[in-house]
Design a protein around this motif. Structure first.
Motif, short mmCIF file in Angstrom:
data_model
loop_
_atom_site.label_atom_id
_atom_site.label_comp_id
_atom_site.label_asym_id
_atom_site.label_seq_id
_atom_site.Cartn_x
_atom_site.Cartn_y
_atom_site.Cartn_z
N ILE A 280 17.90 40.37 37.55
CA ILE A 280 19.35 40.57 37.57
C ILE A 280 20.02 39.22 37.37
O ILE A 280 19.89 38.32 38.19
CB ILE A 280 19.80 41.20 38.90
N SER A 281 20.70 39.07 36.26
CA SER A 281 21.30 37.78 35.90
C SER A 281 22.65 37.60 36.58
O SER A 281 23.28 38.56 37.04
CB SER A 281 21.48 37.69 34.39
N LEU A 282 23.09 36.34 36.63
CA LEU A 282 24.41 36.04 37.16
C LEU A 282 25.49 36.71 36.32
O LEU A 282 26.48 37.21 36.85
CB LEU A 282 24.63 34.52 37.19
N PHE A 283 25.29 36.74 35.00
CA PHE A 283 26.27 37.37 34.12
C PHE A 283 26.45 38.85 34.48
O PHE A 283 27.58 39.35 34.53
CB PHE A 283 25.83 37.23 32.66
N ALA A 284 25.34 39.55 34.75
CA ALA A 284 25.42 40.97 35.11
C ALA A 284 26.19 41.15 36.41
O ALA A 284 26.99 42.09 36.56
CB ALA A 284 24.02 41.55 35.23
N LEU A 285 25.96 40.25 37.37
CA LEU A 285 26.68 40.34 38.64
C LEU A 285 28.16 40.06 38.46
O LEU A 285 29.01 40.68 39.13
CB LEU A 285 26.08 39.36 39.65
N LEU A 286 28.51 39.13 37.57
CA LEU A 286 29.92 38.84 37.32
C LEU A 286 30.61 40.04 36.67
O LEU A 286 31.77 40.36 37.01
CB LEU A 286 30.05 37.61 36.41
N VAL A 287 29.94 40.71 35.75
CA VAL A 287 30.50 41.93 35.15
C VAL A 287 30.68 43.00 36.23
O VAL A 287 31.72 43.66 36.30
CB VAL A 287 29.59 42.45 34.02
N PHE A 288 29.68 43.15 37.07
CA PHE A 288 29.74 44.12 38.18
C PHE A 288 30.93 43.82 39.09
O PHE A 288 31.72 44.71 39.43
CB PHE A 288 28.42 44.06 38.95
N GLY A 289 31.06 42.55 39.50
CA GLY A 289 32.18 42.18 40.35
C GLY A 289 33.52 42.34 39.66
O GLY A 289 34.51 42.75 40.27
N GLY A 290 33.56 42.00 38.36
CA GLY A 290 34.80 42.15 37.60
C GLY A 290 35.27 43.59 37.52
O GLY A 290 36.47 43.88 37.58
N ILE A 291 34.33 44.52 37.40
CA ILE A 291 34.69 45.95 37.38
C ILE A 291 35.28 46.35 38.73
O ILE A 291 36.24 47.14 38.81
CB ILE A 291 33.46 46.80 37.03
N GLY A 292 34.71 45.81 39.82
CA GLY A 292 35.28 46.08 41.14
C GLY A 292 36.70 45.55 41.27
O GLY A 292 37.58 46.21 41.83
N LEU A 293 36.93 44.33 40.75
CA LEU A 293 38.29 43.77 40.75
C LEU A 293 39.24 44.65 39.97
O LEU A 293 40.38 44.90 40.39
CB LEU A 293 38.28 42.37 40.14
N LEU A 294 38.78 45.11 38.80
CA LEU A 294 39.61 45.98 37.96
C LEU A 294 40.00 47.25 38.69
O LEU A 294 41.18 47.64 38.71
CB LEU A 294 38.83 46.32 36.68
N ALA A 295 39.03 47.89 39.34
CA ALA A 295 39.32 49.13 40.07
C ALA A 295 40.30 48.88 41.20
O ALA A 295 41.24 49.66 41.42
CB ALA A 295 38.01 49.73 40.59
N GLY A 296 40.09 47.79 41.94
CA GLY A 296 41.00 47.49 43.04
C GLY A 296 42.41 47.20 42.58
O GLY A 296 43.39 47.64 43.20
N SER A 297 42.53 46.48 41.46
CA SER A 297 43.85 46.16 40.92
C SER A 297 44.59 47.41 40.51
O SER A 297 45.79 47.56 40.77
CB SER A 297 43.72 45.21 39.73
N TRP A 298 43.90 48.31 39.87
CA TRP A 298 44.55 49.53 39.40
C TRP A 298 44.90 50.49 40.53
O TRP A 298 45.91 51.19 40.47
CB TRP A 298 43.65 50.24 38.38
N MET A 299 44.08 50.50 41.57
CA MET A 299 44.27 51.50 42.62
C MET A 299 45.09 51.01 43.81
O MET A 299 45.80 51.80 44.44
CB MET A 299 42.89 51.97 43.12
N GLY A 300 44.99 49.71 44.13
CA GLY A 300 45.61 49.26 45.36
C GLY A 300 46.59 48.13 45.27
O GLY A 300 47.22 47.77 46.27
N ALA A 301 46.73 47.52 44.06
CA ALA A 301 47.57 46.32 43.97
C ALA A 301 49.07 46.56 44.10
O ALA A 301 49.78 45.69 44.60
CB ALA A 301 47.28 45.59 42.66
N PRO A 302 49.62 47.69 43.63
CA PRO A 302 51.08 47.83 43.63
C PRO A 302 51.74 47.56 44.99
O PRO A 302 52.82 46.96 45.05
CB PRO A 302 51.29 49.28 43.18
N ARG A 303 51.11 47.99 46.09
CA ARG A 303 51.71 47.78 47.41
C ARG A 303 51.88 46.30 47.71
O ARG A 303 52.94 45.85 48.17
CB ARG A 303 50.84 48.44 48.48
N MET A 304 50.83 45.51 47.44
CA MET A 304 50.89 44.09 47.74
C MET A 304 51.77 43.34 46.74
O MET A 304 52.40 42.34 47.08
CB MET A 304 49.48 43.50 47.75
N ILE A 305 51.81 43.80 45.48
CA ILE A 305 52.71 43.19 44.51
C ILE A 305 54.14 43.29 45.00
O ILE A 305 54.92 42.33 44.95
CB ILE A 305 52.57 43.87 43.13
#
Length: 396
Positions: A280-305
């Protein structure tokens, strides 16, 4: 062959990392970059949440390696985090950040993750890495003064009647162009840290490295300033909005590059510490984490914005520009040196600094005091709970 129990714990650690990435996307990296732009009514809350998710994903992939390495292996010496340790600290940190999201107070993610990693690591018998702590602590202490001070000064200049905006806006654009030309991108270099646009372009030129990088940086700065001059000639207010949105995009990209390491750094250490049947490469983990960031931004960011944009200061376009410029510069400094940094701290400090340029208009002193206490408390609580939880787990 990996034992079934170890593999099961690693799966839980992976889910915990994804949850951590989601909370970061919904909180600091998802809410803060476009909050000043939303406060200035240059973009809607929902559209800001959508764009910050995409840009955060790109930043995570292209700039996330340095901070991920630092969080995973650079905070505690003498040991490698196990899957159990990674699971404990990620669930602990994500839980504290989630409390901040649902109560409306921006808990500093970097504080909670750093505290949890250090607490768990010391509880496992690791040794403190004092030089790294000094580096991190220095940046954390300087952020409010440097970010707030630059934002205050910039806002004062932009509001000064004797200095026309057709000069100040392009000059600021040139500064941003210089920074963009010299920030690292993973795909442009051979190492994990990557290389900058200026460095990559210089490699193709028959010039000494220093001269070539200076020339490319100057060209990018001139291009950025020229684009703003052209836009200002058409419509000043529209040009300000365009510049503000570009800055928000750059800060969102930087947030992804800085914050993804907080989620995948411990998982990186856990994966490297055991023998898996697949690599499991660092690049794969970064993509994995980036997808998590994307999901969180779309689902939960408006309240904090909304909380950042409206509760801390009522900003116009000029003060919003003043807030985002130091935010971008500080974020990229943290990325280059691999320092976990809180985007809430960066943005809130800059927003308050630019707000005081107008006599403190809209700045809530009570809200700020509560926020600072939440930052300090989250660091201390994460460290203490991390140490205590891993100690209890080891007993059983």
């Amino acid at each position: 062959m990996v034992a079934f129990g170890t593999l099961a714990i690693l799966i839980v650690a992976t889910l915990a990392s994804l949850f951590m990435a989601w909370t970061i996307g919904a909180g600091s990296s998802g809410s803060t970059p476009f909050a000043p732009a939303v406060g200035a009514r240059a973009i809607s809350v929902m559209r800001a949440g959508f764009l910050v998710g995409i840009l955060g994903l790109l930043g995570a992939i292209l700039q996330g390696a340095n901070v991920a390495d630092a969080v995973g292996t650079g905070l505690v010496g003498g040991l490698t985090l196990s899957p159990t340790a990674a699971t404990v600290l990620l669930l602990l940190a994500a839980g504290l950040v989630a409390v901040g999201i649902f109560t409306g107070y921006p808990i500093a993610t970097a504080f909670t993750v750093t505290g949890a990693v250090v607490g768990v690591g010391l509880g496992l018998g690791g040794s403190p890495v004092w030089p790294k702590y000094a580096e991190i602590g220095t940046l954390w202490l300087l952020v409010p003064f440097v970010g707030g001070g630059i934002a205050y000064t910039t806002a004062r200049v932009l509001r000064h009647e004797s200095i026309p905006e057709r000069y100040t806006i392009p000059a600021l654009g040139a500064i941003i162009g210089l920074i963009v030309a010299n920030i690292p991108f993973t795909l442009l270099g051979s190492g994990s840290s990557g290389a900058s646009v200026a460095a990559a372009a210089t490699a193709e030129l028959p010039l000494p490295s220093a001269i070539g990088q200076a020339l490319v940086s100057l060209l990018v700065a001139v291009a950025a300033a020229g684009a703003l001059v052209w836009d200002l000639d058409s419509d000043v207010e529209r040009a300000e909005r365009h510049f503000l949105l570009a800055l928000g995009g750059l800060v969102a990209f930087s947030a992804g590059g800085s914050q993804v390491g907080l989620a995948v750094g411990p998982l990186l250490a856990a994966v490297n510490g055991i023998a898996l049947p697949i690599s499991i490469s660092l690049f794969a983990l970064l993509v994995f984490g980036g997808i998590g960031l994307l999901a969180g931004s779309w689902m939960g960011a408006p309240r904090m914005i909304k909380a950042i944009a409206q509760d801390y200061s009522s900003l116009g376009p000029r003060r919003s520009i003043a807030a985002l410029i130091p935010s971008f510069a500080i974020a990229q400094t943290a990325v280059v040196f691999g320092i976990p940094v809180s985007f809430n701290e960066i943005i809130v400090s800059a927003v308050v600094g630019s707000g005081f340029a107008a006599g403190g208009a809209g700045v809530s002193t009570r809200k700020m005091a509560n926020t600072v206490l939440a930052w300090i408390g989250s660091l201390a609580l994460a460290l203490a709970l991390g140490y205590g939880l891993i100690t209890v787990i080891q007993l059983f």
